[in-house]
Structure formats: C-alpha cells, structure tokens
Design a protein around this motif. Structure first.
Motif, mmCIF file in Angstrom:
data_model
loop_
_atom_site.group_PDB
_atom_site.id
_atom_site.type_symbol
_atom_site.label_atom_id
_atom_site.label_comp_id
_atom_site.label_asym_id
_atom_site.label_seq_id
_atom_site.Cartn_x
_atom_site.Cartn_y
_atom_site.Cartn_z
ATOM 1 N N LEU A 12 9.258 33.090 -17.570
ATOM 2 C CA LEU A 12 8.677 32.259 -16.894
ATOM 3 C C LEU A 12 7.030 33.533 -16.848
ATOM 4 C CD1 LEU A 12 9.537 30.350 -13.760
ATOM 5 C CD2 LEU A 12 7.733 31.749 -13.487
ATOM 6 N N ARG A 13 7.750 34.740 -16.934
ATOM 7 C CA ARG A 13 7.094 35.844 -15.546
ATOM 8 C C ARG A 13 6.207 36.000 -17.142
ATOM 9 N NH1 ARG A 13 7.843 39.753 -11.583
ATOM 10 N NH2 ARG A 13 6.382 40.642 -11.910
ATOM 11 N N GLU A 14 7.135 36.153 -18.331
ATOM 12 C CA GLU A 14 5.984 36.772 -19.520
ATOM 13 C C GLU A 14 4.936 35.049 -19.431
ATOM 14 O OE1 GLU A 14 6.658 36.645 -24.318
ATOM 15 O OE2 GLU A 14 8.475 36.718 -23.432
ATOM 16 N N ALA A 15 5.660 34.389 -19.787
ATOM 17 C CA ALA A 15 4.832 33.461 -19.497
ATOM 18 C C ALA A 15 3.049 33.008 -18.878
ATOM 19 C CB ALA A 15 5.033 31.977 -19.561
ATOM 20 N N GLU A 16 3.530 33.554 -17.308
ATOM 21 C CA GLU A 16 2.031 33.829 -16.315
ATOM 22 C C GLU A 16 1.294 34.819 -16.882
ATOM 23 O OE1 GLU A 16 4.602 32.109 -12.365
ATOM 24 O OE2 GLU A 16 4.710 34.540 -12.720
ATOM 25 N N GLU A 17 1.730 36.283 -16.875
ATOM 26 C CA GLU A 17 1.498 36.946 -17.716
ATOM 27 C C GLU A 17 0.746 36.589 -18.372
ATOM 28 O OE1 GLU A 17 2.130 42.002 -18.537
ATOM 29 O OE2 GLU A 17 3.451 40.774 -19.537
ATOM 30 N N ARG A 18 1.107 35.562 -19.852
ATOM 31 C CA ARG A 18 -0.210 35.670 -21.055
ATOM 32 C C ARG A 18 -1.570 35.163 -20.625
ATOM 33 N NH1 ARG A 18 1.602 37.349 -25.797
ATOM 34 N NH2 ARG A 18 4.412 37.943 -26.470
ATOM 35 N N ARG A 19 -0.866 34.074 -19.730
ATOM 36 C CA ARG A 19 -2.187 32.815 -19.328
ATOM 37 C C ARG A 19 -2.930 33.631 -18.290
ATOM 38 N NH1 ARG A 19 2.429 29.441 -17.833
ATOM 39 N NH2 ARG A 19 2.141 29.933 -15.679
ATOM 40 N N ALA A 20 -2.175 34.960 -17.541
ATOM 41 C CA ALA A 20 -3.751 35.909 -16.569
ATOM 42 C C ALA A 20 -4.720 36.792 -17.668
ATOM 43 C CB ALA A 20 -2.740 36.563 -15.782
ATOM 44 N N VAL A 21 -3.762 37.001 -18.545
ATOM 45 C CA VAL A 21 -4.228 38.157 -19.485
ATOM 46 C C VAL A 21 -5.380 37.208 -20.678
ATOM 47 C CG1 VAL A 21 -2.589 40.683 -18.832
ATOM 48 C CG2 VAL A 21 -2.916 38.723 -21.137
ATOM 49 N N GLY A 22 -4.937 36.309 -20.426
ATOM 50 C CA GLY A 22 -6.074 35.753 -21.614
ATOM 51 C C GLY A 22 -7.614 35.610 -20.837
ATOM 52 N N TYR A 23 -7.736 35.411 -19.591
ATOM 53 C CA TYR A 23 -8.877 35.651 -19.128
ATOM 54 C C TYR A 23 -9.900 36.782 -18.886
ATOM 55 C CZ TYR A 23 -7.651 31.843 -15.540
ATOM 56 O OH TYR A 23 -7.440 30.963 -14.946
ATOM 57 N N ALA A 24 -9.432 37.926 -19.851
ATOM 58 C CA ALA A 24 -10.320 38.814 -19.933
ATOM 59 C C ALA A 24 -10.302 39.091 -21.396
ATOM 60 C CB ALA A 24 -9.010 40.090 -19.856
ATOM 61 N N GLY A 25 -9.778 38.121 -22.508
ATOM 62 C CA GLY A 25 -9.709 38.371 -23.918
ATOM 63 C C GLY A 25 -8.629 38.697 -24.412
ATOM 64 N N ILE A 26 -7.799 39.086 -24.251
ATOM 65 C CA ILE A 26 -6.559 40.117 -24.550
ATOM 66 C C ILE A 26 -4.916 38.513 -24.617
ATOM 67 C CG2 ILE A 26 -4.202 41.178 -23.476
ATOM 68 C CD1 ILE A 26 -6.389 42.186 -21.669
ATOM 69 N N GLU A 27 -4.626 39.059 -26.122
ATOM 70 C CA GLU A 27 -4.258 38.164 -26.591
ATOM 71 C C GLU A 27 -2.539 38.985 -27.457
ATOM 72 O OE1 GLU A 27 -5.518 36.303 -30.229
ATOM 73 O OE2 GLU A 27 -7.548 35.661 -29.073
ATOM 74 N N HIS A 28 -2.551 40.040 -26.997
ATOM 75 C CA HIS A 28 -1.701 40.758 -27.350
ATOM 76 C C HIS A 28 -0.693 41.662 -26.261
ATOM 77 C CE1 HIS A 28 -3.140 40.479 -31.831
ATOM 78 N NE2 HIS A 28 -3.898 40.382 -30.825
ATOM 79 N N ILE A 29 0.258 41.054 -26.180
ATOM 80 C CA ILE A 29 1.856 42.136 -24.658
ATOM 81 C C ILE A 29 2.746 41.924 -26.162
ATOM 82 C CG2 ILE A 29 2.715 40.991 -23.011
ATOM 83 C CD1 ILE A 29 0.667 39.150 -22.368
ATOM 84 N N TYR A 30 3.191 43.657 -25.684
ATOM 85 C CA TYR A 30 4.027 44.288 -26.094
ATOM 86 C C TYR A 30 5.390 44.063 -25.092
ATOM 87 C CZ TYR A 30 0.632 44.374 -29.766
ATOM 88 O OH TYR A 30 -0.081 43.846 -30.426
ATOM 89 N N ASN A 31 6.282 43.101 -25.026
ATOM 90 C CA ASN A 31 7.850 43.438 -24.078
ATOM 91 C C ASN A 31 8.712 44.264 -25.145
ATOM 92 O OD1 ASN A 31 6.193 40.614 -23.415
ATOM 93 N ND2 ASN A 31 6.883 41.984 -21.317
ATOM 94 N N LEU A 32 9.186 45.567 -24.259
ATOM 95 C CA LEU A 32 10.494 45.966 -24.439
ATOM 96 C C LEU A 32 11.676 45.951 -24.554
ATOM 97 C CD1 LEU A 32 7.893 49.297 -24.213
ATOM 98 C CD2 LEU A 32 8.061 47.830 -25.775
ATOM 99 N N ASP A 33 11.848 45.297 -23.098
ATOM 100 C CA ASP A 33 13.255 44.713 -23.673
ATOM 101 C C ASP A 33 13.759 44.951 -22.370
ATOM 102 O OD1 ASP A 33 12.324 42.579 -24.763
ATOM 103 O OD2 ASP A 33 14.125 42.901 -26.240
ATOM 104 N N ALA A 34 13.208 46.240 -21.395
ATOM 105 C CA ALA A 34 14.377 46.721 -20.718
ATOM 106 C C ALA A 34 13.593 45.882 -18.781
ATOM 107 C CB ALA A 34 12.785 48.144 -20.015
ATOM 108 N N LEU A 35 15.159 46.658 -18.858
ATOM 109 C CA LEU A 35 15.798 46.238 -17.836
ATOM 110 C C LEU A 35 14.803 46.120 -16.020
ATOM 111 C CD1 LEU A 35 18.083 44.436 -16.036
ATOM 112 C CD2 LEU A 35 18.991 46.540 -15.871
#
Length: 912
Positions: free
Chosen positions: A111-134
C-alpha cells in the motif's frame, strides 16, 4: 547519462522558459487548485521500453515517504531542465503506522509503495527501486538497522542499481549519528555514502562486473538533504545563503517556481499535493503553504563529496547543485570532467604539512589542463599542477603539499579548493575539507552507537561526517558515574601530559585531573574519572536550560601546550520504587495504601504543541513485589481523542496512550533490549464496556498480549482524563532487573481529535527522540528486590518485509526499465518467456516457456488491485490458469516475476 548544455541556465538566476509573466497566483486564504493528476504508475507493457534506463539523479532513503520534502525541487528540475530522477527506497515502510486501515506487514508495504508512486509522480518520477529490507520499528540505532537489513547485502543492491541506472547525482538523508536522527534514515544515508565510492570501484562486488555484465560507475557527487544557515526568503534564497558552518557547501533551489505542468501552481504547493498522497502516514490533510513568493524558501542540499567541479553555491537559477554534474556550468569544463580533491588526512596540525591529491579525469581530451590549489589565508602550497592534455578516460593524479600556519584554532574546519583551467574548454573548481586538531586530542567517551559510527567513518575515510556530532553522556540526578576521556596522539612525537575536567556548577570530578604518559604517535589511550551530580535540585531532562545540556570542558595538555574539547551531560531523573507490603489490586484506582512512593510528575512536554495542564498533564506512582512491577498513571486530559478498535490496539502515537518503558539493567544502547508497553485507556468496543488494551512497541518482542503473559491493565475514565494501572511481571522483561540501576521512562501521547493523530507528548525523562534512546531514560532503584545475574533474551524481530517479486507495481516497472525487482541480480530474459496468453470470460491462461527452474508469481493487475494471482515452482514449460471472479477490467496487465538463485526478472503483457 544525460548531459546538458548551458542553454537553459540564465546567469541572472531567472529562467528563460517563458515564465517571466507569472501565472495568476491564488488569493490569500483560498484553497489552491488541484494540479493535473500525476502519472501514478510505471509504464504499461504496451509502452515503449526504457531499457536500459539512464537516470540523472537518485534519491536514496529508508521509507516510502523519505523523499517527500525534495519533490518540488526534483519536479522543477524535471519539468524545466529535463532531469530524470529515480528513488531507491530501502524498505516499504511495513513497520510503520497506518492512519487509514488495518493493513500491516507486507500488505501495508505494498500500500505504501502505491502511495509513494502516486506522490513522486507529481515530480515526474517513474522509477522506484524497493530493496525489500525489513522496516521493523522506529529506532535511533543505525547498528541495529544494519544488523536487521544486512549491511553488505543491502549495499550490494544499491551499488547494482547505481551501476545499472547510472545517475550523476545522489541525494540522501543525514548519515551522521546526530541527536534524534532516525536510525533507518542514518543507515540508508551511510549506505548511500558507501555506495558513492563502491559503485566506482571495480574491486567492490566484482561479480556484478564479471558475471552480470555491469561496469563501474562514477557518480559525480552526493548531497545530504537540508542545510543550516541564514539567508533571504523569496527568489533570492538561492543567492543569499550563508552556511552556519563556513566550510560547508550548500546549494538552494527556490520552491516558488511555477509549474506549467501543474496548472500554474507553485512547486511548494505541488509538493503539498504530493505529500497528501502519503495517506497512511496521516498526511492526507497536510496544510497548504503560502503562495506569496516573498515568503517561499529554498530546498537546501549540503555537499558530502564531489568528483566534479561545482559553481558558486549562490549562483542561482535553481540548478547550482547540478552544474558540473548534469548541466554544464557557464564557462565550465565539459561534463564528465572530474576534479576530486583528496587530502591525506582529515585532522591537520598547526605548522605540519599534509599531502593533498587532486584526481583528474575526463570523458574527452582536455587540452592545456592545469590544476592549482586555493587554501585559507596564511596557509602555503607547493606542487606542480601542469597536466598538458588530460586524455580521455585516463585518470591523472596531481599532488600538492599544503602547510597550515603555526597557529590554528583547534576544531575549526577549513576548505581546500582545486581549480582546473584549460586552453579552450573552460574551468572548474572543486573542494575538500580538513579540521584543525591538537597534537593530543581528549574527547568524551562516545555512546556505543556513536563509537560504531566513528569506526565506520574511519574505515570509509569520511571522518568529516563525524565532525559535528555532540559528545553526550547521561548522569542520574544526585548520583555518580564513571566518565572516560579518550586520548589520540595526532603528532609524530611521543606525548605526555594531563587531562582535566572543567565541570559546570553542581557537578564534581574525582580526581579533577589525571596524567598520561608515553603516548606513541598515532596511538590511543584513555583516563577515567568519577563524576558526581552534587546538586540534586538541578532540573533534569529538557526541563533544564539549553535543552538539558550541562556543558563541560575537557582540557588536555601535551608537550608544549594544551587544548580543550567540549562535551555535555544529560541529567536524567531518578526515583525510588518501594517494595509493596501487599500486591496492589489492578483495578485502575491505585489506592494510596497500595502506592506509598514518590508521586512522579510526568507533565513535561517533549514533542508537539505547547498546551495547558488541563489539556494534558499527569503523575505516576510505582511499587514492586518480588515478581512484578506495578504502576498507576493519573492523567489529566480535558478532551479524549478517538478510541481504537480492539483489533487495532497498537501504534500509540495515534491516540491517547501511556508508554511505559523498562530497561532492566539500565545499559541498553537501543530498544531491542528493553520492554516497552503502550497502555490505551479505552477501546471502541461498547459491547464489552470499552475496555483498555495494551501492546508492546519497538522493544525486545513487539506485539500484543501473547508477548506479555501475565501483564494486567485496568483503567477508569474520570471525566477530566483517565487513570490506568498496570502490572508487569518480571518474567516478561528481556533481562533480570538490576535493583540499583533499572532504566525507566513514562511518556504520554495526547490526542484531542478523531483523525487518529496526536498533538502533544509529555513525560518524565524527556528529550527529542527519547523514545528510542534508553540511555537517556530515568533511573529507578528497587530496595528489597534481590539482585540476580544477568540473563538477557535475544530480541525477536518482526519478519514482515514485503517482497518486490510479489509487487505488481515493481514487476511492471522492471519489465519496462530492465532493473531486476528488489535490486537483485537480473536473470537473463531468455530463461522465462510469456509464449501465449488467452482469455475468456472466466479465466486467463498463460503459457510460459521455461529454460531454467525457478519460482514464478503471476498476477492479473488492473492498475490498482490484483484481480487474480498464483505462485508456482517451474522446471519446464507450463500453462497456468488464473480464474476470474467477474469481467476482466479494461487495461489490465498480466505480470510475471521469476526468481532463481537470488536473481529476479519481471515480465509484462497487456490483456487487450
């Protein structure tokens, strides 16, 4: 790599982009118009592939909202200067709170990944790299974070993403162990700094080069977000800034630029719209900032290190931080030209010469190249900086000898600049810093976690990051403790001398002065004092002036002189917990015959809005038996906030709650070895009388009642607040109690609203960040309790990290940009192919062609939710069937992740 010409940079600091006639500003008090919605998701499988993706800027953080404050700057750079940014997010924030629902663990992470993708989209950012750390819990501990994440494994994945995406600029958070810094943030930034050097070093993670086909990548520069100093507001914030520390290099980008992409909103307003996308973190109603240009400030970036020349930080145009890295500065050297200034050592002595290397590199021939050093007044330089032609792709090192004057103010930092000129390709300047030190330096013993950080800075040769960390130790009110002074000989001769503690009023040292002798060059030693707080009436915690810092001076003499170093004591409160004649009945009333000890004031504000005692204040009393600790908390609270549902009994920072922390032996470096319980006075459960509830938080075994068998809680709502009583069996604590030195703290969260947010936090031992700093908790003694040998329990950490191979958003992006899910090694796309897809009204079938065995996860995704999914191990070609529970939504995609031997792959197919 996306190199730019200077055509878009205006010397006066204004953009020549048709923005001279401003868009109509919003009237005072009016709500800003919502900008055009951003592109919230990665490219669909039918879009043109970005493989291999090539970025200009990479933000590296710990959680899916850490980049939020930089989105206006990144969006401005993207819209008007063509900069393409990405974000590395180490965790998905699954250990954080949730203000909107009951999702937690992996579900919350997605859910938070989706929020982040929507948020950074305002800045024209399309590439988010999650590293799966806990993301386990809030901590101030970078060492604990490194242990949970796995430092080398996480570093390897960051380096892999950098070598794949090739950004010129890294932005990150504060890497230093400064007071109150989030341990996850610090660790992510430390990893970013390490990756800046490791990505360029072919000896680091060589398998990425020899087996995966990547190449070393020289990131141009790395910044820490933020910067302290003074300057104007308005557009001139870019050209008028003076750093608080003169040697710092700090750039600014005005947040008042208007965004044509977002209907003329200024970027500070667009940033707020973006911030509102992080709804689960309680930011959905973030207040809008001013639209008055004269009152809008700058985003600040503080330079950590740079390989490339940079302009005057006050150059303006909003792009100073990029010039020389992704934008060629007016009159500057060609992009790809490096001037990396590397002093031989961080510490310098008066009159003693040091070697300073300038490492030069270019991606094209630079004719007539010459490098020179500029040093502070009174310093001397010798060396030959003539290069001739700096050949393309060939590294050249020019060395200089720099000699400071005979007198240097110890502790002062100085900037050494290197300027390279050329016959026709422009010029550029870069810099590094050094710090004046004494021949022998005596410093207050560091806390365990600061010592760990200092060791890291020495190992990575980034000791400048340690320079501004305040030396702090705690002393219990009215008590004594040992205080060690660490000695380091920075000279080239054997040293002897004395160490003296100059203490503030109300403290004494025994002895006040101690000798040392025979300290060899480069060697370390120490002397230890006993320091006593002789005036127990001094205010404790942040009730004392100067945010609770009682400052001392460490005076160290050496052959021919002496020098001083600062330090500070935090005076923590103390109490005596009497032994009960008869165990209290846990009923929420706390009768006077049950609790005969000190009435502890827990009303000191440490975070949030200042308010009155009627709004929030409280007292506590405690007692003990041979097998349990009892406490009664009497809280005055004129307005109670929203009660949590019983199944949502957790995350106390959202609601009225008392947090009761116990450090059994008073020696914990972080909260993984403490007991901390959140006590909620009531729940939203009218059928059962709205009973209280409890949950352990950010401690040795976080969780609900199952983690604390035998713990009892009872409460009474009084009309002016509540009383809540608790019994904590010693058997649930993470260690046996030291009855002479038990650490303890009591914190109270106050909510006056129904939106699951708190406004004010009060407590007993109160400092910024104290909930994660058990070393600054108060100290309790328990007379009559038998002492027992230590028997520590290993921490039980959450194991709830979301995985990239199970995230449709990540898989879709990976299929587009070619970066393997999770930052793992990329599988060859020939290993798995989507051969054929068929669909009907009731199912979707996908035929997979398999060359090597692995685990496939297949999703049908409509852009917002998973319509169907399956997971299967494969060792040969196979057709998988995904049943549908209704019509297939328009625009759905078939997504496949594949995992084998620690490597991953993402594939996508449009379901037309």
């Amino acid at each position: 790599m996306r190199w730019r010409t200077p055509a878009t940079i205006a010397m006066c600091g204004l953009l020549s982009l048709g923005l001279a006639a401003p868009v109509q500003a919003h009237g005072k008090g009016s709500s800003p118009k919502h900008p055009s919605p951003p592109k919230a998701q990665p490219k669909g499988p039918d879009k043109k592939s970005d493989k291999p993706i090539d970025l200009d800027i990479m933000f590296i953080g710990a959680h899916p909202d850490d980049e939020a404050g930089q989105l206006g700057m990144l969006g401005y750079w993207n819209e008007y200067h063509g900069m393409k940014a990405g974000v590395i997010t180490t965790t998905r924030g699954e250990g954080g709170g949730n203000a909107t629902g009951f999702e937690e663990g992996p579900e919350l992470g997605i859910l938070r990944e989706a929020e982040e993708r929507r948020a950074v989209g305002y800045a024209g950012i399309e590439h988010i790299y999650n590293l799966d750390a806990l993301d386990f819990w809030y901590t101030a501990s970078a060492p604990l974070t490194a242990e949970v994440w796995g430092y080398d494994e996480t570093l390897s994945r960051i380096v892999r993403v950098l070598r794949t995406t090739k950004p010129e600029v890294i932005l990150t958070m504060n890497p230093s162990a400064t007071q109150g810094n989030h341990g996850n943030h610090q660790e992510a930034a430390m990893l970013a700094v390490d990756a800046f050097y490791a990505a360029a070093d072919p000896k680091k993670f060589p398998e990425q080069i020899t087996k995966e086909g990547l190449e070393p990548w020289r990131v141009s520069r790395i910044f820490q977000t933020g910067g302290s100093g003074s300057g104007n507001m308005g557009p001139s914030c870019e050209t008028s800034f003076t750093p608080a520390e003169a040697s710092n290099v700090i750039f600014g980008t005005w947040q008042g630029y208007e965004s044509a992409r977002h209907d003329g909103n200024r970027w500070n307003t667009v940033t707020t719209w973006a911030r509102r996308e992080y709804v689960s973190q309680g930011w959905g109603n973030s207040a809008f900032p001013t639209t008055n240009p004269d009152n809008i400030g700058c985003n600040r970036l503080t330079l950590i290190d740079t390989r490339t020349p940079y302009p005057d930080p006050n150059v303006g145009a909003g792009t100073g931080a990029l010039q020389g890295a992704t934008l060629r500065a007016p009159g500057g050297l060609p992009l790809g030209t490096e001037i990396h200034v590397r002093p031989q050592k961080w510490e310098v002595l008066a009159g003693k010469s040091i070697k300073v290397d300038t490492v030069l590199y270019a991606t094209q021939d630079i004719k007539g190249a010459n490098v020179s050093l500029q040093v502070p007044a009174g310093w001397r330089v010798s060396g030959n900086g003539n290069v001739g032609t700096l050949k393309k792709g060939k590294e050249v090192v020019k060395s200089f000898t720099v000699t400071p004057p005979a007198q240097l103010p110890v502790g002062t930092r100085f900037k050494i600049e290197a300027t390279m000129t050329s016959s026709k390709d422009g010029s550029g300047t870069s810099s590094a810093r050094v710090q004046a030190t004494a021949p022998v330096r005596g410093t207050l013993e560091p806390l365990e976690e600061i010592a760990d950080f200092r060791a890291w800075t020495e190992q990575k040769k980034v000791k400048q990051l340690d320079a501004l960390i305040e030396s702090l130790l705690n002393i219990p009110s009215g008590k004594s403790r040992s205080v060690r002074v660490d000695l380091t000989n920075h000279s080239d001769t054997v040293q002897s001398g004395t160490v003296r503690l100059n203490l503030p009023a109300g403290f004494s040292a025994n002895p006040q002065q101690l000798p040392y002798s025979g300290l060899q060059p480069g060697a370390r030693s120490s002397v230890t004092f006993t320091v006593t707080n002789t005036d127990a009436t001094l205010p404790t915690a942040n009730r004392a002036p100067d945010n609770g810092a009682y400052r001392l001076e460490i005076e160290t003499s050496y052959n021919g002189g002496s020098a001083t170093e600062p330090g500070a004591f935090n005076l923590v409160p103390t109490t005596v917990i009497p032994k009960a004649t008869t165990a209290p009945a846990v009923d929420g009333h706390g009768h006077s015959h049950e609790y005969t000890g000190e009435v502890i004031d827990i009303s000191t504000r440490w975070e949030g809005t200042a308010t009155t005692a009627a709004d929030i204040s409280g007292t506590a009393q405690l007692t003990h038996t041979d097998d349990a600790l009892y406490a009664i908390f009497n809280i005055t609270d004129d307005v109670l906030g929203r009660f949590l549902l019983p199944e949502d009994c957790k995350r106390p920072r959202r609601a009225d709650a008392v947090e009761f922390g116990i450090d059994p032996r008073g020696n914990s470096a972080n909260t993984s070895t403490v007991f901390n319980v959140a006590l909620f006075p009531a729940t939203d459960d009218p059928a059962n009388g709205n009973p209280p509830c409890f949950a352990r938080e950010r401690d040795n075994h976080q969780g609900g009642p199952e983690t604390a068998p035998g713990l009892e809680v009872a409460s009474v709502l009084t009309g002016t607040g509540y009383q809540i009583e608790v019994k904590v069996p010693f058997s649930v604590l993470p260690d046996t109690i030291d009855p002479t030195n038990m650490g303890m703290n009591i914190l109270v969260n106050d909510s006056d609203t129904q939106d699951l947010s708190t406004q004010t936090r009060i407590g007993w031992s109160t400092w910024s960040g104290v909930r994660a700093d058990p070393w600054r908790w108060g100290v309790a003694t328990l007379p009559g309790l038998p002492a027992r040998p230590a028997a520590p329990k290993a921490p039980i950490m959450p194991d709830t990290a979301a995985q990239s191979v199970k995230s449709p958003q990540t898989i879709l992006q990976s299929a587009s940009d070619g970066v393997a899910p999770g930052g793992y090694a990329a599988l060859d796309e020939k290993i798995l192919k989507i051969k054929k897809v068929t669909k009907s009204s009731s199912k979707v079938s996908v035929e997979l062609k398999v060359k090597k065995s692995g685990v496939a996860r297949v999703f049908i995704w409509d852009g917002e939710r998973v319509v169907a999914q399956t997971e299967v191990s494969l060792n040969k070609d196979r057709t998988l069937v995904l049943p549908l529970n209704g019509a297939l939504p328009a625009g759905s995609s078939l997504l496949v992740s594949y995992e084998r031997d620690g490597a991953t792959l993402g594939l996508a197919h449009t379901l037309k």
